[in-house]
Every structure is written in structure tokens, then in C-alpha cells.
Design a protein around this motif. Structure first.
Motif, PDB file in Angstrom:
ATOM      1  N   GLU A 127       0.815  -1.206   0.000  1.00 35.49           N
ATOM      2  CA  GLU A 127       0.000   0.000   0.000  1.00 35.49           C
ATOM      3  C   GLU A 127       0.855   1.267   0.000  1.00 35.49           C
ATOM      4  N   LEU A 128       1.988   1.211   0.691  1.00 38.85           N
ATOM      5  CA  LEU A 128       2.914   2.342   0.682  1.00 38.85           C
ATOM      6  C   LEU A 128       3.927   2.096  -0.433  1.00 38.85           C
ATOM      7  N   ASN A 129       3.562   2.507  -1.629  1.00 41.95           N
ATOM      8  CA  ASN A 129       4.399   2.234  -2.795  1.00 41.95           C
ATOM      9  C   ASN A 129       4.975   3.527  -3.344  1.00 41.95           C
ATOM     10  N   ASP A 130       5.892   3.378  -4.276  1.00 42.92           N
ATOM     11  CA  ASP A 130       6.640   4.533  -4.757  1.00 42.92           C
ATOM     12  C   ASP A 130       5.886   5.360  -5.789  1.00 42.92           C
ATOM     13  N   GLU A 131       4.623   5.028  -6.067  1.00 46.67           N
ATOM     14  CA  GLU A 131       3.832   5.906  -6.918  1.00 46.67           C
ATOM     15  C   GLU A 131       3.193   7.040  -6.112  1.00 46.67           C
ATOM     16  N   LEU A 132       3.085   6.863  -4.812  1.00 48.76           N
ATOM     17  CA  LEU A 132       2.431   7.866  -3.966  1.00 48.76           C
ATOM     18  C   LEU A 132       3.353   9.047  -3.723  1.00 48.76           C
ATOM     19  N   ILE A 133       2.905  10.223  -4.115  1.00 48.92           N
ATOM     20  CA  ILE A 133       3.673  11.453  -3.912  1.00 48.92           C
ATOM     21  C   ILE A 133       3.281  12.117  -2.596  1.00 48.92           C
ATOM     22  N   PHE A 134       2.033  11.974  -2.219  1.00 46.90           N
ATOM     23  CA  PHE A 134       1.573  12.494  -0.926  1.00 46.90           C
ATOM     24  C   PHE A 134       0.269  11.804  -0.571  1.00 46.90           C
ATOM     25  N   GLY A 135       0.120  11.496   0.710  1.00 48.11           N
ATOM     26  CA  GLY A 135      -1.102  10.848   1.158  1.00 48.11           C
ATOM     27  C   GLY A 135      -1.295  11.013   2.641  1.00 48.11           C
ATOM     28  N   LYS A 136      -2.189  10.207   3.156  1.00 49.17           N
ATOM     29  CA  LYS A 136      -2.444  10.209   4.595  1.00 49.17           C
ATOM     30  C   LYS A 136      -2.529   8.762   5.030  1.00 49.17           C
ATOM     31  N   GLU A 137      -1.638   8.399   5.919  1.00 49.06           N
ATOM     32  CA  GLU A 137      -1.557   7.004   6.341  1.00 49.06           C
ATOM     33  C   GLU A 137      -2.357   6.794   7.613  1.00 49.06           C
ATOM     34  N   PHE A 138      -2.903   5.591   7.739  1.00 49.79           N
ATOM     35  CA  PHE A 138      -3.670   5.232   8.913  1.00 49.79           C
ATOM     36  C   PHE A 138      -3.078   3.964   9.533  1.00 49.79           C
ATOM     37  N   LEU A 139      -3.142   3.870  10.839  1.00 51.09           N
ATOM     38  CA  LEU A 139      -2.671   2.667  11.517  1.00 51.09           C
ATOM     39  C   LEU A 139      -3.763   1.616  11.556  1.00 51.09           C
ATOM     40  N   ALA A 140      -3.380   0.373  11.373  1.00 55.13           N
ATOM     41  CA  ALA A 140      -4.334  -0.718  11.515  1.00 55.13           C
ATOM     42  C   ALA A 140      -4.906  -0.690  12.922  1.00 55.13           C
ATOM     43  N   GLY A 141      -6.209  -0.949  13.011  1.00 57.81           N
ATOM     44  CA  GLY A 141      -6.858  -0.937  14.314  1.00 57.81           C
ATOM     45  C   GLY A 141      -7.504   0.385  14.649  1.00 57.81           C
ATOM     46  N   ILE A 142      -7.278   1.402  13.818  1.00 60.24           N
ATOM     47  CA  ILE A 142      -7.900   2.707  14.027  1.00 60.24           C
ATOM     48  C   ILE A 142      -9.019   2.852  13.006  1.00 60.24           C
ATOM     49  N   ASN A 143     -10.240   2.973  13.481  1.00 61.39           N
ATOM     50  CA  ASN A 143     -11.397   3.011  12.582  1.00 61.39           C
ATOM     51  C   ASN A 143     -11.582   4.426  12.024  1.00 61.39           C
ATOM     52  N   ASN A 144     -10.663   4.821  11.115  1.00 64.21           N
ATOM     53  CA  ASN A 144     -10.748   6.184  10.608  1.00 64.21           C
ATOM     54  C   ASN A 144     -10.474   6.267   9.115  1.00 64.21           C
ATOM     55  N   ASN A 145     -10.457   5.145   8.436  1.00 62.52           N
ATOM     56  CA  ASN A 145     -10.179   5.185   7.005  1.00 62.52           C
ATOM     57  C   ASN A 145     -11.490   5.254   6.243  1.00 62.52           C
ATOM     58  N   GLN A 146     -11.874   6.453   5.815  1.00 59.98           N
ATOM     59  CA  GLN A 146     -13.173   6.631   5.184  1.00 59.98           C
ATOM     60  C   GLN A 146     -13.291   5.859   3.878  1.00 59.98           C
ATOM     61  N   ASP A 147     -12.209   5.784   3.113  1.00 57.11           N
ATOM     62  CA  ASP A 147     -12.273   5.068   1.841  1.00 57.11           C
ATOM     63  C   ASP A 147     -12.671   3.612   2.077  1.00 57.11           C
ATOM     64  N   HIS A 148     -12.030   3.006   3.051  1.00 58.46           N
ATOM     65  CA  HIS A 148     -12.321   1.602   3.345  1.00 58.46           C
ATOM     66  C   HIS A 148     -13.767   1.419   3.793  1.00 58.46           C
ATOM     67  N   ASN A 149     -14.223   2.279   4.685  1.00 60.38           N
ATOM     68  CA  ASN A 149     -15.553   2.113   5.248  1.00 60.38           C
ATOM     69  C   ASN A 149     -16.671   2.464   4.282  1.00 60.38           C
ATOM     70  N   GLN A 150     -16.451   3.456   3.428  1.00 55.55           N
ATOM     71  CA  GLN A 150     -17.538   3.978   2.609  1.00 55.55           C
ATOM     72  C   GLN A 150     -17.710   3.242   1.285  1.00 55.55           C
ATOM     73  N   ALA A 151     -16.720   2.486   0.854  1.00 57.62           N
ATOM     74  CA  ALA A 151     -16.804   1.838  -0.452  1.00 57.62           C
ATOM     75  C   ALA A 151     -17.471   0.463  -0.396  1.00 57.62           C
ATOM     76  N   HIS A 152     -17.663  -0.094   0.777  1.00 56.20           N
ATOM     77  CA  HIS A 152     -18.254  -1.418   0.885  1.00 56.20           C
ATOM     78  C   HIS A 152     -19.757  -1.402   0.605  1.00 56.20           C
ATOM     79  N   PHE A 153     -20.306  -2.582   0.426  1.00 54.51           N
ATOM     80  CA  PHE A 153     -21.710  -2.664   0.001  1.00 54.51           C
ATOM     81  C   PHE A 153     -22.661  -2.468   1.179  1.00 54.51           C
ATOM     82  N   ASN A 154     -23.879  -2.024   0.857  1.00 51.00           N
ATOM     83  CA  ASN A 154     -24.927  -1.875   1.844  1.00 51.00           C
ATOM     84  C   ASN A 154     -25.952  -2.979   1.591  1.00 51.00           C
ATOM     85  N   SER A 155     -26.115  -3.859   2.554  1.00 47.21           N
ATOM     86  CA  SER A 155     -26.969  -5.027   2.338  1.00 47.21           C
ATOM     87  C   SER A 155     -28.412  -4.642   2.048  1.00 47.21           C
ATOM     88  N   ASN A 156     -28.871  -3.525   2.601  1.00 52.67           N
ATOM     89  CA  ASN A 156     -30.247  -3.096   2.340  1.00 52.67           C
ATOM     90  C   ASN A 156     -30.462  -2.656   0.905  1.00 52.67           C
TER      91      ASN A 156
END
Length: 516
Positions: free
Chosen positions: A253-282
Motif C-alpha cells: 500500500e505504501l508504494n513509490d507511486e504515492l507522492i503524498f497521502g495520509k496514512e492510517f494505523l491498523a486498528g484505528i477506525n478512521n479510514n473513510q475510503d475503506h468504510n464507505q466503499a463497501h456494500f450496503n446489504s439493504n
């Protein structure tokens, strides 16, 4: 008085801080910060820079909704996402949050710069920290300009109450001064020339050049943008993999194509991309839910899905399609589950796509450490192609930029000539759901936001989207059609801030197209 405000801001930065890049954010900051010792050494300056990094709003998903690429798959749309669907006014909470978050970042950057100026740090430490702080301030002001247009502007350490007295400064004036600051940072010689991850997640000279290029692009200063983009693509240590999927693979995930970003630690529920892209069962069907269970895709918000009409524009031989378009799945019993929505495998952090899973072990629910990819090298090449095209048309230089690693990375023949529509398409196919601009700001700067949104209901109907999607898409088109052209290209100034300014005799006024 000055020291009091500096101390308050620094304490705010510290206690609001979210940990990030693991080589410099795992220290115990609370044990090192006191008003008397701040900026006495490099570690204390770094604490303040950590706070400015935390002020960066990282998620670009919301800027893809309400465009030709993104729509929401939520059964019921959350209030925080209505702004992306043109359902907002000057009293909408998200409008004021966008305003206040950016100005918090500006205030904090101003205070850090003031503290650095009066410190006794070495020239190298002070110079490096100052260059980074200027980057963060310019980042926040560009966010304000592109969201609100002309806005209040100040560069100094000012009592927040005094800011309410300010009127608006022309966006081009702010932009010119921020560009000058970024140029100073570049020419200082103090910024790292390493990659973003090689610099511990701190801004590098390449991140500063990229932000400067974004400013130039926003103001249609194509020659100046080209200069910065050539410097990045020709001289930076950042590299694009031959495989589009590499940047999303588990462990890379931390690869040499990234020029600037925002990193998150595993175990911290703050990655909006991860949370918002998943499916909604309803919002899905029984077979889809079975498919998600088989592949360990979590039920989350589904705030960001891809339009079927856009998914259909990918060439079947385009290698990127596999990682951006997931609209069906063959269950273990042989049943083909047809999804109501199109999901983006590269954002799901699960055992998808099936033929080439990006992860062997899916991330736990809400625990992704996937970074937000804000500035990417591929974006630099695409913007370089656009700058060359705007200056010289379908030139050899424009073709070289858009064709860079195309055969290996995309699996399609090189372009032999391009149009502006080719550039727009490539930006969508490459950066779907990601990037600093988001699709909406691209449409705005191209001058086609309104026409694009108005065309979407017919496009989605032709693509076979479900009735709810077509209905919501029509609502977006109706809202944007009801306002004058340009109204929904910017937010209104938040009503609460207007009233505060009026109460104390301030000069803040509403954006003209939002005056009732």
C-alpha cells in the motif's frame, strides 16, 4: 497574548492528533509538550507538523458522487453525503464543516509558522519545518478556493475573533501568494528529495511541486503547470509499476507511486475510503449478499459506487477494469449474482477481484490501514498530458505523457492522436474514486459539471441501472438544473459565519449565486 494563542493552538494540535506514519508518529507526544519547551528542538517542531498533517482532509470519495463516475449505493442517503448530490444550502452542516476544517488548518499552520520564526532552531531544522508548514497552509487554501471561491484570507497569527471581521479576498490573489510560498519552499533547498514513504510520510519537494501544479491547473496556467509536472515526472524518484494493481496489493500500500497521502494505523477506525466503499446489504439482493459473504466483503455504507454507464466505458481489454468494476459474481453453486450496484475492488480490502485477489487476508471490519492516495504519479502524467494538449494540441509531448507505460500498465495500444475527451476518459478510468481533485473538481474546471449531471439520468437508464438509481440521478439533475449555471460549482458561505460577521460589523458576504 501572542504566546497564549500559540500555546492554545499547539495544545489543540497535540490532543486532536491522530497517529499515522509509523517511523515518526509512534512516540508519546504528551510527555514531551510543554508551553515553555515548544520548538526548542526538532522533535517538538515535528509534533506540530504531525498536527498539520492530521488537519489534511484525505477522503476524495465524496468528490466522485454526483458525477459521471460515482453514485451512492446506500438504501437511505446519509446527511453528510447530501452535499455531493447538490442537496445543500448555507445552513447545511457539511458546508460549514468543510469551511471550518480548512480554516482550522490555516490557523494552525499560521501559528506553527509564527512559532518557527521566533524559535532558536538550527537553520536546517527551521527551514525544513517552515517549508512543510507552507505546504500545509497552501493545501488548505486551495481547498477553500475550489470549494468556496473568494474567501477570507490571512497569513499571520490573528485572534480568531478578529478573523470574523474580514471580508473576502479574490481567489486569484490568494492563489498567487500561495504559489509564491510554494516556490519559496521548493527553492529553500531544505525539503527532502526522497519519495513520500521514504521521507516517513512527510511532504517532500515533489509533493510541494505537485500542489503548485494543482494551483496552476486550477487557474489555467498551463505553461507553469507543465514546468512543475515535467520536474516531477522527469526527476523524482517516484515510479509507476507496470502493473496497475500493484499499488493496491496487500503489503504494498505504501508504494513509490504515492507522492503524498495520509496514512492510517491498523486498528484505528478512521479510514473513510475503506468504510464507505463497501456494500450496503439493504441496497442489494439476496444473491449479492451471498456473494459478499463468500468473498468476505463487509457490509458498510456503500456511499461510493460506480455508475453503470461509466463502468461500461472501460475497454474489456483494459487491465484497470478488473480492479475498478465488479458488478457480478458466480456463487459456489453456479448461480450468477447480478449486483444492483457496481463496486470498486481496489477499495474493498477483501478477497477480490476473484481472479486476482488484492488481499490474501481481508482487513477486519473498519480496521484498514490502507493510506489515502492524495497525490499520485499517474495523476502527474495525466495532468502533464493535459497541459501539453492545452498548449500545443495533440503533440508528441502530450502523447508521450498519456502513453507512459500504457502498454504494460493498461494493456491497450498507445494513442497516436488525442482529444480533450481522451484525456478526460483516461483520468476517469485511472483515478476512479481517488485522487486530489476527485471527478467533481475536474468537471468544474472543464466547465462541464452542469451538462454532465443533466445527461446522467438518460445514460443510467440506457445502462440498465435499477429504478432507485435512476430516480436519484434524476433528482440530482433536477437540482442542478434549477439553479443558475455555476451555483453548484461552489458552496455558499456558511450562514452561521455570515451572521457572526454581521453581528460584529464584519465584511463577510454571501457568494452571489447563493443570495436568496
Amino acid at each position: 497574548m501572542k504566546n497564549r494563542y500559540i500555546i492554545i493552538a499547539f495544545m489543540t494540535l497535540l490532543f486532536g492528533m491522530t497517529v499515522g506514519c509509523d517511523d515518526y508518529l509512534e512516540e508519546d507526544a504528551k510527555g514531551t509538550l510543554t508551553p515553555d519547551s515548544f520548538f526548542e528542538n526538532e522533535a517538538e517542531a515535528n509534533l506540530a507538523l504531525n498536527g498539520l498533517q492530521d488537519d489534511v482532509i484525505a477522503s476524495g470519495l465524496i468528490q466522485h458522487l454526483g458525477t459521471d463516475i460515482g453514485l451512492t449505493g446506500r438504501f437511505a442517503i446519509a446527511g453528510g453525503w447530501l452535499v455531493a448530490l447538490y442537496d445543500y444550502n448555507s445552513s447545511t452542516a457539511q458546508v460549514r464543516t468543510t469551511w471550518s476544517d480548512a480554516y482550522t488548518g490555516v490557523r494552525n499552520a499560521n501559528l506553527v509558522l509564527s512559532g518557527l520564526e521566533s524559535s532558536n532552531l538550527s537553520a536546517e531544522v527551521k527551514g525544513n519545518a517552515t517549508a512543510q508548514a507552507k505546504f500545509y497552509r497552501a493545501f488548505q487554501y486551495l481547498d477553500l478556493i475550489r470549494n468556496f471561491g473568494d474567501v477570507p484570507y490571512w497569513r499571520d497569527e490573528v485572534n480568531i475573533a478578529e478573523v470574523s471581521l474580514l471580508g473576502k479576498t479574490d481567489a486569484d490573489v490568494i492563489g498567487a501568494e500561495m504559489i509564491a510560498d510554494l516556490e519559496d519552499a521548493i527553492n529553500s533547498g531544505y525539503l527532502s528529495t526522497s519519495t513520500w514513504q521514504g521521507n516517513g510520510g512527510r511532504p517532500t519537494v515533489w509533493a510541494v511541486r505537485m500542489l503548485k501544479a494543482y494551483y496552476h491547473v486550477w487557474f489555467n496556467e498551463w505553461a507553469q503547470a507543465r514546468t512543475e509536472l515535467i520536474a516531477i515526472t522527469a526527476n523524482s524518484p517516484h515510479v509507476m509499476s507496470d502493473d496497475y494493481a500493484d499499488m493496491y496489493r496487500e503489503g504494498n500500500e505504501l508504494n513509490d507511486e504515492l507522492i503524498f497521502g495520509k496514512e492510517f494505523l491498523a486498528g484505528i477506525n478512521n479510514n473513510q475510503d475503506h468504510n464507505q466503499a463497501h456494500f450496503n446489504s439493504n441496497g442489494e439482493n439476496e444473491e449479492t449478499r451471498d456473494a459478499m459473504a463468500e468473498t468476505n466483503v463487509f457490509a458498510r455504507a456503500a456511499s461510493m459506487c460506480m455508475r453503470k454507464s461509466f463502468a461500461n466505458t472501460y475497454d474489456d481489454n483494459d487491465k484497470r477494469k478488473l480492479y475498478n468494476v465488479w458488478d457480478s459474481h458466480t456463487l459456489k453453486d453456479g448461480t450468477v449474482a447480478e449486483f444492483n450496484y457496481v463496486y470498486l475492488p481496489k477499495l474493498l480490502r477483501a478477497a477480490v477481484p476473484i481472479s486476482d485477489p488484492l488481499m490474501e487476508t481481508p482487513d477486519p471490519n473498519g480496521q484498514s490501514s490502507q493510506p489515502a492516495r492524495i497525490f499520485r504519479l499517474s495523476d502527474a502524467y495525466l495532468l502533464l498530458a493535459e497541459a501539453e494538449f492545452m498548449l500545443n494540441g495533440s503533440s508528441a509531448e502530450a502523447l508521450a505523457a498519456i502513453n507512459y507505460k500504457r502498454a504494460e500498465r493498461v494493456g491497450l495500444p498507445d494513442y497516436t492522436a488525442i482529444t480533450i475527451q481522451d484525456i478526460r476518459n483516461e483520468r476517469g478510468w485511472e483515478l476512479a474514486g481517488e485522487g486530489f481533485w476527485g471527478r467533481k473538481f475536474d468537471l468544474i474546471r472543464w466547465g462541464i459539471l452542469e451538462s454532465t449531471v443533466i445527461s446522467m439520468p438518460a445514460a443510467e437508464a440506457a445502462a440498465g441501472s435499477i429504478p432507485l438509481t435512476i430516480e436519484r440521478t434524476q433528482e440530482e439533475a433536477d437540482r442542478i438544473s434549477a439553479g443558475p449555471v455555476g451555483k453548484f460549482q461552489i458552496f455558499p458561505i456558511p450562514l452561521e459565519d455570515l451572521l457572526i460577521s454581521q453581528d460584529i460589523g464584519g465584511a463577510l458576504t454571501q457568494n452571489p449565486l447563493w443570495v436568496d
